[in-house]
Design an enzyme around this catalytic site. Sequence first.
Site, PDB file in Angstrom:
ATOM      1  N   HIS B  57       0.733  -6.633   7.355  1.00  0.00           N
ATOM      2  CA  HIS B  57       2.230  -7.105   6.906  1.00  0.00           C
ATOM      3  C   HIS B  57       2.846  -8.194   6.738  1.00  0.00           C
ATOM      4  O   HIS B  57       3.688  -8.293   6.108  1.00  0.00           O
ATOM      5  CB  HIS B  57       2.826  -5.549   6.913  1.00  0.00           C
ATOM      6  N   HIS B 220      -0.897  -0.085   2.594  1.00  0.00           N
ATOM      7  CA  HIS B 220      -1.934  -0.118   3.314  1.00  0.00           C
ATOM      8  C   HIS B 220      -3.420  -0.484   2.824  1.00  0.00           C
ATOM      9  O   HIS B 220      -3.873   0.455   3.145  1.00  0.00           O
ATOM     10  CB  HIS B 220      -2.226   0.620   4.529  1.00  0.00           C
TER      11      HIS B 220
END
Lengths: 334, 334
Positions: B57, B220
């Site tokens: 991320h 994700h």
Amino acid sequence: MKKILDNPMSVANDALEGMVLSSPDVLRRIPGRRIVLRKDAPIKGKVTLVSGAGSGHEPGHVGYVGRGMLDAAAMGDVFSAPATGDVLTAIQSADGGLGVLLVLPNYGGDVLNFSLAERKSREAGIHAEHVLVNDDVAIKERSRRRGVGAAIFVEKIAGAFAERGRGGTTSLVDVKRTAETVVSNSGSMGVALAPCTIPAVGRPTFAIPEDELELGIGIHGEPGVERVKMMTADAISEYLVGRIAEDLHLASGDRAAVMARGMGGTSNMEKFIFYRDVCRHLVSRGIVPANSFVGEYTASMEMEGVHLTLLRLSDELKGLLEDPTEAPAWHSWS
Amino acid sequence: MKKILDNPMSVANDALEGMVLSSPDVLRRIPGRRIVLRKDAPIKGKVTLVSGAGSGHEPGHVGYVGRGMLDAAAMGDVFSAPATGDVLTAIQSADGGLGVLLVLPNYGGDVLNFSLAERKSREAGIHAEHVLVNDDVAIKERSRRRGVGAAIFVEKIAGAFAERGRGGTTSLVDVKRTAETVVSNSGSMGVALAPCTIPAVGRPTFAIPEDELELGIGIHGEPGVERVKMMTADAISEYLVGRIAEDLHLASGDRAAVMARGMGGTSNMEKFIFYRDVCRHLVSRGIVPANSFVGEYTASMEMEGVHLTLLRLSDELKGLLEDPTEAPAWHSWS
């Protein structure tokens, strides 16, 4: 082609509109033109800095307009030089009376249009000069080298120098000399893993197999000067650091500002791995990575790859690099 | 898989190393652990903020460590929760004596490991609480909603609140209440055009045809809750603004902070076109885009797509959002 856009023919305008909308306190657009000024321009008693380029390099150069960097930027279509008339209007709108330095990356169309605008602005009574940015060490002959990441360092450092001299203590000649010092101490080189797609064209700028890499790319979606087998981040870093350090004659004990740039479609995870490996290879040569910049700065739309710019730092250049600026895209992590 | 990396099994560590190397004045790593602290932690007399998540991320959450945001972040493998022991060590290393707020995005593994660390830290005599971030309006049931962009707003606003209260005037209860106010006034939703590839897996997380779009994705690499025909930036913006505005009951006259995020592989040009269109659809509903954030903030590696977070602003939240911070990845253009 699968992209988030409305009209392939108006992407340059639409993105510019978004950039100005997102920074209304810093940026001002000349209505109907692809010209962006810092909101409080013209600044009387300050040497003025103007740049520009084709679009597709977002956040450059619009994101580098603001106190401490550019006074104005004129933007062209995707990967196409801004119109001469737009460059001229940018100069005339931003000039604060002490003359204008054009930050001009070395690409054919940009050189042509900026040079013409420079001549016309002189005819109109505004003293304009330019600094040619040609930092791409992938090309041997200096005059043919493309302008890549060093343009951002020039805009930051010459911009800070002009800002410090606000009130008339610094002349256009001084600002130009500072800009030239940045260029002569900068070198860049990059690699591509995958091309990009110009929206109005609709197909990738080149094709490349899954196990190969383009070495020595520019920032207009073009392939590199050589195609090689895919390399690790470590091998890419070692090669790029070596090429640039040798070109600049960087020696043990030198300090360098490091700009590890993604080309647009490369993840931040990869950029930070690349940056880590670049640091290792600098340190193994005794070169100190003194100021770091990891981000995109001047992308090739969604091209995949990385580009490295090194700038040899003196105390003066380091200080100017660290001066504050309001330009919305100037950060250590961009 | 074609990526700039050295070892598919160590990308989380290698990227974290790059992030810490690039901000040595702000960040400090606990050697051998995937834990990053602000350099001057622990800060006595300040409520402590700790977050963390899987890697992939970037720049989140390591980039949000620094004065005015997080005191520490614990990072897991790609898209995997940080280890309970690392979260616990982060809490113990950063605690300044007034207690610790855990900023916890609502994902199964994260909730499990953070909750356990929270309990263990209480047993060890440190008062820890958590705020659950669940802002993803693509999922109807609030308790099942994933934590996405609002986590960054929570870290900024609760971090500024804790920093203002340094010296002991603000308690953990106050900071937690502020964080909960941010969550309850935030909503997010996103789309994907293309998946990403987890390096240790080596193949894309899903396949999608050239003319289709995933609506309602997480961060994700997972597909969305619905697959639809490809849409223009304008249609995507209208849909996402509509879904979030209705969920938050945003009304004409409300002010919103706007985070227009790329998922990692989407060009800046596209992000700014998306941001422009989001603004149009907010304005057409009478909602004022008061603070803008265009960048990645919390990406899904090189996934292609965009994500939108809106936060309804009060004067207090707006002020806290605008407070200065040293966190390296907090900018209006990231």
